[in-house]
Motif scaffolding. Sequence first.
Motif, PDB file in Angstrom:
ATOM      1  N   VAL A  18      -7.323  -3.678   5.890  1.00 47.02           N
ATOM      2  CA  VAL A  18      -6.335  -4.717   6.179  1.00 47.02           C
ATOM      3  C   VAL A  18      -6.124  -4.865   7.679  1.00 47.02           C
ATOM      4  O   VAL A  18      -6.489  -3.985   8.451  1.00 47.02           O
ATOM      5  CB  VAL A  18      -4.981  -4.409   5.497  1.00 47.02           C
ATOM      6  N   VAL A  22       0.013  -5.912   7.889  1.00 46.85           N
ATOM      7  CA  VAL A  22      -0.011  -6.192   6.451  1.00 46.85           C
ATOM      8  C   VAL A  22       0.697  -5.048   5.737  1.00 46.85           C
ATOM      9  O   VAL A  22       0.549  -3.892   6.121  1.00 46.85           O
ATOM     10  CB  VAL A  22      -1.469  -6.338   5.951  1.00 46.85           C
ATOM     11  N   GLU A  26       1.243  -6.231  -0.022  1.00 46.31           N
ATOM     12  CA  GLU A  26       0.347  -7.372   0.161  1.00 46.31           C
ATOM     13  C   GLU A  26      -1.108  -6.967  -0.061  1.00 46.31           C
ATOM     14  O   GLU A  26      -1.866  -7.692  -0.707  1.00 46.31           O
ATOM     15  CB  GLU A  26       0.514  -7.960   1.565  1.00 46.31           C
ATOM     16  N   ALA A  27      -1.477  -5.803   0.454  1.00 44.63           N
ATOM     17  CA  ALA A  27      -2.859  -5.343   0.322  1.00 44.63           C
ATOM     18  C   ALA A  27      -3.222  -5.107  -1.135  1.00 44.63           C
ATOM     19  O   ALA A  27      -4.272  -5.552  -1.610  1.00 44.63           O
ATOM     20  CB  ALA A  27      -3.067  -4.064   1.133  1.00 44.63           C
ATOM     21  N   ARG A  29      -1.671  -6.245  -3.875  1.00 41.03           N
ATOM     22  CA  ARG A  29      -1.569  -7.496  -4.629  1.00 41.03           C
ATOM     23  C   ARG A  29      -2.800  -8.360  -4.398  1.00 41.03           C
ATOM     24  O   ARG A  29      -3.438  -8.836  -5.340  1.00 41.03           O
ATOM     25  CB  ARG A  29      -0.304  -8.249  -4.206  1.00 41.03           C
ATOM     26  N   ASP A  30      -3.154  -8.557  -3.130  1.00 41.74           N
ATOM     27  CA  ASP A  30      -4.266  -9.438  -2.786  1.00 41.74           C
ATOM     28  C   ASP A  30      -5.612  -8.884  -3.246  1.00 41.74           C
ATOM     29  O   ASP A  30      -6.545  -9.644  -3.476  1.00 41.74           O
ATOM     30  CB  ASP A  30      -4.285  -9.709  -1.284  1.00 41.74           C
ATOM     31  N   ALA A  31      -5.697  -7.564  -3.399  1.00 46.28           N
ATOM     32  CA  ALA A  31      -6.936  -6.937  -3.872  1.00 46.28           C
ATOM     33  C   ALA A  31      -7.001  -6.896  -5.403  1.00 46.28           C
ATOM     34  O   ALA A  31      -7.977  -6.403  -5.963  1.00 46.28           O
ATOM     35  CB  ALA A  31      -7.063  -5.526  -3.303  1.00 46.28           C
ATOM     36  N   CYS A  48       6.458  -3.322  -6.562  1.00 43.23           N
ATOM     37  CA  CYS A  48       5.428  -2.846  -5.624  1.00 43.23           C
ATOM     38  C   CYS A  48       5.544  -1.336  -5.419  1.00 43.23           C
ATOM     39  O   CYS A  48       5.053  -0.797  -4.431  1.00 43.23           O
ATOM     40  CB  CYS A  48       5.509  -3.593  -4.298  1.00 43.23           C
TER      41      CYS A  48
END
Length: 104
Positions: A18, A22, A26-27, A29-31, A48
């Motif tokens: 990342v 970040v 976020e990391a 979730r986005d992955a 989270c």
Amino acid sequence: MPNIIFTKPDGSEHNVTVENGVTVMEAGRDAGLGIEGTCGGCLSCATCHVIVDDDWFAKTGAPGEDEVDMLDLAFGLAQTSRLGCQIEMSDALDGLRVTIPEDM
């Protein structure tokens, strides 16, 4: 760029690279690792929730009072539980290891 090593409930490990700034939420979730982040990182849910590896917990800083209150809503709490939205990645956290609890 820092890396985060996520361990899923099935034991599989996923290395995510990342940008600085970040969040762990976020990391993950986005992955597509099963971290929701329903509130978008506003510290108003516990979707989270991650368990920080013992060796890394002190480096992430202690959770604040509001974070502790939100963690009360999470399942599978551990001594090193944190909300991923409250851990902002930096070069100092390169290699951070977190476990996604079973409830995610």
